[in-house]
Design a protein around this motif. Structure first.
Motif, PDB file in Angstrom:
ATOM      1  N   VAL A   1       0.823  -1.208   0.000  1.00 20.99           N
ATOM      2  CA  VAL A   1       0.000   0.000   0.000  1.00 20.99           C
ATOM      3  C   VAL A   1       0.861   1.264   0.000  1.00 20.99           C
ATOM      4  CG1 VAL A   1      -0.309   0.431   2.475  1.00 20.99           C
ATOM      5  CG2 VAL A   1      -2.223   0.719   0.918  1.00 20.99           C
ATOM      6  N   ASN A   2       2.119   1.117   0.386  1.00 21.24           N
ATOM      7  CA  ASN A   2       2.980   2.289   0.433  1.00 21.24           C
ATOM      8  C   ASN A   2       3.499   2.731  -0.918  1.00 21.24           C
ATOM      9  OD1 ASN A   2       3.438   2.952   3.360  1.00 21.24           O
ATOM     10  ND2 ASN A   2       3.806   0.767   3.368  1.00 21.24           N
ATOM     11  N   PHE A   3       3.341   1.894  -1.896  1.00 17.86           N
ATOM     12  CA  PHE A   3       3.879   2.243  -3.197  1.00 17.86           C
ATOM     13  C   PHE A   3       2.837   2.961  -4.040  1.00 17.86           C
ATOM     14  CE2 PHE A   3       7.948   0.348  -2.923  1.00 17.86           C
ATOM     15  CZ  PHE A   3       7.808  -0.691  -2.023  1.00 17.86           C
ATOM     16  N   GLN A   4       3.348   3.742  -4.940  1.00 16.70           N
ATOM     17  CA  GLN A   4       2.457   4.463  -5.840  1.00 16.70           C
ATOM     18  C   GLN A   4       1.623   3.473  -6.644  1.00 16.70           C
ATOM     19  OE1 GLN A   4       3.371   8.207  -7.070  1.00 16.70           O
ATOM     20  NE2 GLN A   4       3.655   8.094  -4.879  1.00 16.70           N
ATOM     21  N   PRO A   5       0.412   3.847  -6.955  1.00 20.34           N
ATOM     22  CA  PRO A   5      -0.432   2.900  -7.702  1.00 20.34           C
ATOM     23  C   PRO A   5       0.134   2.531  -9.061  1.00 20.34           C
ATOM     24  CG  PRO A   5      -1.726   4.743  -6.889  1.00 20.34           C
ATOM     25  CD  PRO A   5      -0.293   5.071  -6.611  1.00 20.34           C
ATOM     26  N   ASN A   6       0.896   3.433  -9.650  1.00 23.22           N
ATOM     27  CA  ASN A   6       1.430   3.118 -10.969  1.00 23.22           C
ATOM     28  C   ASN A   6       2.845   2.554 -10.899  1.00 23.22           C
ATOM     29  OD1 ASN A   6       2.689   5.383 -10.116  1.00 23.22           O
ATOM     30  ND2 ASN A   6       2.368   6.575 -11.977  1.00 23.22           N
ATOM     31  N   GLN A   7       3.279   2.224  -9.726  1.00 19.81           N
ATOM     32  CA  GLN A   7       4.615   1.672  -9.586  1.00 19.81           C
ATOM     33  C   GLN A   7       4.677   0.306 -10.234  1.00 19.81           C
ATOM     34  OE1 GLN A   7       7.335   3.158  -8.323  1.00 19.81           O
ATOM     35  NE2 GLN A   7       8.489   1.346  -8.937  1.00 19.81           N
ATOM     36  N   GLU A   8       5.638   0.122 -11.107  1.00 17.80           N
ATOM     37  CA  GLU A   8       5.656  -1.132 -11.856  1.00 17.80           C
ATOM     38  C   GLU A   8       6.407  -2.231 -11.118  1.00 17.80           C
ATOM     39  OE1 GLU A   8       4.727   0.320 -16.234  1.00 17.80           O
ATOM     40  OE2 GLU A   8       5.921  -1.441 -15.813  1.00 17.80           O
ATOM     41  N   GLU A   9       7.630  -1.943 -10.760  1.00 19.40           N
ATOM     42  CA  GLU A   9       8.423  -3.004 -10.144  1.00 19.40           C
ATOM     43  C   GLU A   9       8.912  -2.591  -8.771  1.00 19.40           C
ATOM     44  OE1 GLU A   9      10.590  -2.046 -13.244  1.00 19.40           O
ATOM     45  OE2 GLU A   9       8.901  -2.726 -14.423  1.00 19.40           O
ATOM     46  N   VAL A  10       9.136  -3.591  -7.973  1.00 19.71           N
ATOM     47  CA  VAL A  10       9.737  -3.344  -6.659  1.00 19.71           C
ATOM     48  C   VAL A  10      10.925  -4.289  -6.499  1.00 19.71           C
ATOM     49  CG1 VAL A  10       7.704  -2.507  -5.469  1.00 19.71           C
ATOM     50  CG2 VAL A  10       8.131  -4.945  -5.565  1.00 19.71           C
ATOM     51  N   THR A  11      11.833  -3.845  -5.662  1.00 19.12           N
ATOM     52  CA  THR A  11      13.011  -4.667  -5.392  1.00 19.12           C
ATOM     53  C   THR A  11      12.965  -5.127  -3.959  1.00 19.12           C
ATOM     54  OG1 THR A  11      14.232  -3.297  -6.933  1.00 19.12           O
ATOM     55  CG2 THR A  11      15.530  -4.699  -5.471  1.00 19.12           C
ATOM     56  N   LEU A  12      13.159  -6.382  -3.771  1.00 20.43           N
ATOM     57  CA  LEU A  12      13.174  -6.964  -2.438  1.00 20.43           C
ATOM     58  C   LEU A  12      14.631  -7.281  -2.114  1.00 20.43           C
ATOM     59  CD1 LEU A  12      11.575  -8.377  -0.091  1.00 20.43           C
ATOM     60  CD2 LEU A  12      11.593 -10.411  -1.492  1.00 20.43           C
ATOM     61  N   CYS A  13      15.181  -6.583  -1.149  1.00 19.20           N
ATOM     62  CA  CYS A  13      16.582  -6.812  -0.784  1.00 19.20           C
ATOM     63  C   CYS A  13      16.594  -7.491   0.569  1.00 19.20           C
ATOM     64  CB  CYS A  13      17.336  -5.489  -0.664  1.00 19.20           C
ATOM     65  SG  CYS A  13      16.894  -4.306  -1.934  1.00 19.20           S
ATOM     66  N   VAL A  14      17.090  -8.690   0.580  1.00 21.77           N
ATOM     67  CA  VAL A  14      17.082  -9.413   1.855  1.00 21.77           C
ATOM     68  C   VAL A  14      18.482  -9.538   2.403  1.00 21.77           C
ATOM     69  CG1 VAL A  14      14.971 -10.698   1.475  1.00 21.77           C
ATOM     70  CG2 VAL A  14      17.087 -11.612   0.615  1.00 21.77           C
ATOM     71  N   ALA A  15      18.571  -9.394   3.695  1.00 21.75           N
ATOM     72  CA  ALA A  15      19.832  -9.613   4.397  1.00 21.75           C
ATOM     73  C   ALA A  15      19.495 -10.468   5.604  1.00 21.75           C
ATOM     74  CB  ALA A  15      20.418  -8.272   4.810  1.00 21.75           C
TER      75      ALA A  15
END
Lengths: 468, 276
Positions: free
Chosen positions: A204-218
């Protein structure tokens, strides 16, 4: 006419919300069914499960245009894949999900061949039409029956609603082979499990038109941020970064730090299904380039698997500022294709650009832009990511820049040059080759002589307007 | 004001007065799918007729007893009027109003060629509208008689409302089947994605009256039947009747704001089958 198996058993519904029906096992007499007769298949569901099924259909509809239906002995699978072949979804409903399940394999004493149940595909829109209004499904629909009629090539959906109303939808289907993506869930090195609500809160925090997200795990924490793609000026883009402690997840098993980038819209499709039913979502992934797999598991009643492609990472990369032209053409083509999508599907025809280096400001479309490449196993996408050391700090402008020509490319066709953030030192692009020179080369050929066209001297009709 | 009103000595051909114009507005909106309507005035009240393509006709009956005052000096009067303008004028005070305050309506018509005059008043604000009238054309007579009626089903509107809203709009026709045997009442669409049926049994809670003598199945153009949606949405009950020729008649029972019972009826002729 329904094909009956030897024994009908009414399964008790395993879902806690459904009414429990006592198991009865009447023995039905075996009918003689010649092998050429159609196979029928029917299932019924109870009220609450029907709306769950409706949500599954909506989730499937968010991804693909065709729904592959495959009944089997243990249950029925509904699969779809998106046009770019970068997302694959499989919903498997076990026979326990239904109050009556007959997968239509006739077991005959006379015949030694056991025929397989009909595997088919239907238009997603058509199927979604039957489950269009989720509110109506919840309120009105009491039972749902699915019938696959092999003889008439018809998939029937029958909804029994309030007040005795029965709605029947007859959809025509095409027989087809199994749609299956090749992925290895158990081979994934990283694993996160969380309640679907956690993911919803993230999304929900991302813009509605946001296409991709990056998941960085540590090891101790996870960062999820939006993926800034092709932005001419990274300073002007909105950057969203969420940091989560490992403890916020129910299950967290990371073997090595890694970053995977995938399509947010597809994650939303996962949550369309998972959130209302309040199920935990487990994610399995390895390295960038190999798919991330989201699973909602309520086996053996049902299981939902979403396989999403992730951006692949190249050691040395091309950097270019992409232009709007290319962006439109290649928007959906930037992921590593999910390898091994069944070969019965038509080859993906995707425009792709050449790996020729482009600098910022270039509007160049390469000559190879219109070539088509067939999808094969283990295709790599010529899509590169460059991470500066400070990319996570957010202090410097992000160094994630993207190859202008995103598409499916063979590994050997990449000619990569590493570039740094200061693209002002780049040499300017060579001028675009004249497209017309390639396609209509003969017209611009100075040696072309219209009089040399064969047959030009053959007069079929005299000039009627004689000026002489 | 220079205008002359009854009571000032002049008798209008048609004069109607109502405390709450929303009653009339509601009924007019139920048949508002075409710009032009024909108004019939008689001692019974007003009848508003709207027709499309010579295939479908809607009639809204505004009976004299829902008016506070209703006077007509001739037996019958008829004229054509822009329904669009009429609805717009009656809606001039907007939708919401404080409770207890309603726009009152006075309607005047003085015969051939004169405009229809409407005076609306709400909370001290007066609106005066004059809408041009025209000579009425002949309206269709579907010749739908009670004696010709073969099948009749009366049901509550809410169920049909939902059903109609979910009909497959890619289908050109809607086939209505009524039968004394199963499936009793079936709506069928033939759309791009396939054939869909919606069945309602005669013993359903929603069915109040089921009188079907003969199995009849007729196709009607779906985009014509869609015009019934507004009336259906406003109504509490609907009666579906077909006669021996396959003509369809919907009668919608609408309860107005002041709890008057009014009726709106729709006639539709069947699609001709070309099976040569």
């Amino acid at each position: 006419m329904h094909v009956q198996t030897d024994v009908h058993i009414y399964h008790t519904l395993r879902s806690p919300v459904a009414t429990v029906r006592t198991a009865i096992s009447p023995i039905m007499h075996t009918r003689h069914i010649p092998s050429f007769l159609r196979r029928a298949f029917s299932v019924s569901k109870s009220e609450k499960l029907t709306s769950l099924f409706g949500r599954a259909v909506h989730s499937l509809a968010k991804i693909g245009d065709e729904l592959y239906v495959e009944p089997g002995p243990s249950g029925i699978s509904f699969r779809t894949v998106n046009a770019a072949r970068s997302a694959f979804v499989c919903f498997h409903f076990g026979s326990g999900f239904f109050s009556y399940y007959d997968e239509g394999i006739s077991v005959q004493k006379e015949c030694s061949i056991s025929e397989e149940a009909v595997k088919c595909k239907v238009a997603m829109k058509a199927f979604l039409n039957s489950f269009k209004s989720l509110a109506t499904l919840e309120r009105n629909v009491e039972r749902c029956k699915l019938i696959i009629d092999g003889e008439e090539a018809r998939l029937g959906v029958q909804l029994t609603c309030r007040y005795g109303i029965v709605k029947t939808y007859n959809l025509s289907f095409i027989e087809c082979e199994t749609l299956q993506a090749v992925y290895n869930k158990s081979g994934c090195t990283n694993y996160i499990q969380s309640q679907s609500k956690v993911w919803s809160d993230v999304v929900v925090n991302f813009q509605p038109n946001q296409e991709e997200v990056t998941l960085c795990v540590a090891e101790e924490k996870t960062i999820i941020r939006n993926y800034v793609d092709d932005e001419p000026d990274p300073l002007k883009a909105i950057h969203t970064v969420l940091t989560m402690e490992a403890g916020e997840f129910d299950g967290y098993d990371i073997s090595a730090e890694c970053e995977v980038t995938f399509c947010l819209k597809e994650l939303r499709a996962v949550l369309t299904f998972a959130e209302p039913v309040n199920l935990p979502v487990s994610s399995h992934f390895s390295a960038p380039g190999s798919p991330i797999i989201f699973v909602c598991d309520n086996s053996p009643v049902f299981e939902a698997t979403f396989v999403l492609a992730t951006l692949s990472k190249k050691a040395d990369s091309q950097i270019a500022r992409s232009q709007a032209v290319n962006r439109q053409a290649s928007q959906t083509t930037q992921y590593q294709a999910i390898s091994g999508i069944s070969s019965c599907l038509s080859p993906t025809t995707v425009k792709h650009g050449s790996p020729v280096l482009h600098s910022r400001g270039s509007e160049h479309t390469s000559p190879r832009n219109n070539e088509y490449i067939e999808k094969e196993h283990n295709f790599e996408v010529g899509h590169s990511l460059v991470h500066g050391e400070s990319s996570l700090s957010g202090n410097k402008p992000p160094l994630i820049v993207v190859n202008e020509n995103k598409s499916y490319l063979g590994p050997e066709s990449l000619s990569l040059n590493a570039l740094h953030e200061d693209s002002k030192t780049l040499p300017s692009t060579p001028s675009p080759p004249a497209k017309k020179a390639k396609f209509f080369s003969r017209c611009f050929d100075s040696t072309f002589d219209p009089k040399c066209i064969p047959g030009i001297d053959r007069i079929l009709a005299e000039d009627s307007d004689d000026d002489s | 004001m220079s205008q002359v009103r009854p009571g000032d000595g002049k008798d209008y051909l048609l004069f109607a007065k109502m405390c709450n114009s929303k009653n009339v507005l509601q009924l007019l909106k139920a048949v508002y799918f075409e710009d032009v309507a024909t108004l019939f005035g008689s001692s019974n009240g007003l009848k508003v007729t709207v027709e499309v393509a010579k295939s479908i006709q809607a009639n809204a009956f505004i009976q004299h007893d829902i008016f506070q005052e209703f006077k007509i000096t001739e037996e019958v009067t008829t004229f054509k009027i822009s329904l669009k303008s009429l609805v717009e004028c009656l809606s001039i005070f907007g939708v919401s109003s404080s409770p207890g305050v309603t726009p009152s309506l006075k309607m005047y018509y003085d015969g051939h060629g004169t405009p229809l005059e409407i005076i609306l008043e709400e909370g001290g604000v007066v609106t005066d509208c004059k809408i041009r009238t025209q000579e009425a054309d002949d309206t269709l007579d579907f010749n739908f008689t009670n004696t010709g009626v073969l099948n009749k089903i009366i049901m509550r509107s809410e169920v049909l409302k939902e059903v109609f809203s979910e009909l497959d709009t890619s289908s050109d026709v809607l086939e209505i089947l009524m039968s004394p045997d199963a499936p009793y009442f079936r709506l069928t669409t033939y759309g791009t994605y396939g054939t869909n049926h919606i069945d309602m049994p005669k013993n359903s809670d929603m069915v109040e009256h089921f009188m079907v003598k003969k199995t009849m199945s007729q196709k009607y153009k779906l985009n014509l039947l869609k015009h019934c949606n507004k009336a259906l949405a406003a109504s509490q009950k609907v009666s579906v009747r077909t006669d021996d020729r396959g003509f369809l008649c919907f009668q919608f029972m609408i309860k107005t704001e002041d709890s008057h019972i009014c009726f709106v009826e729709f006639f539709c002729c069947p699609e001709e089958e070309d099976d040569d």
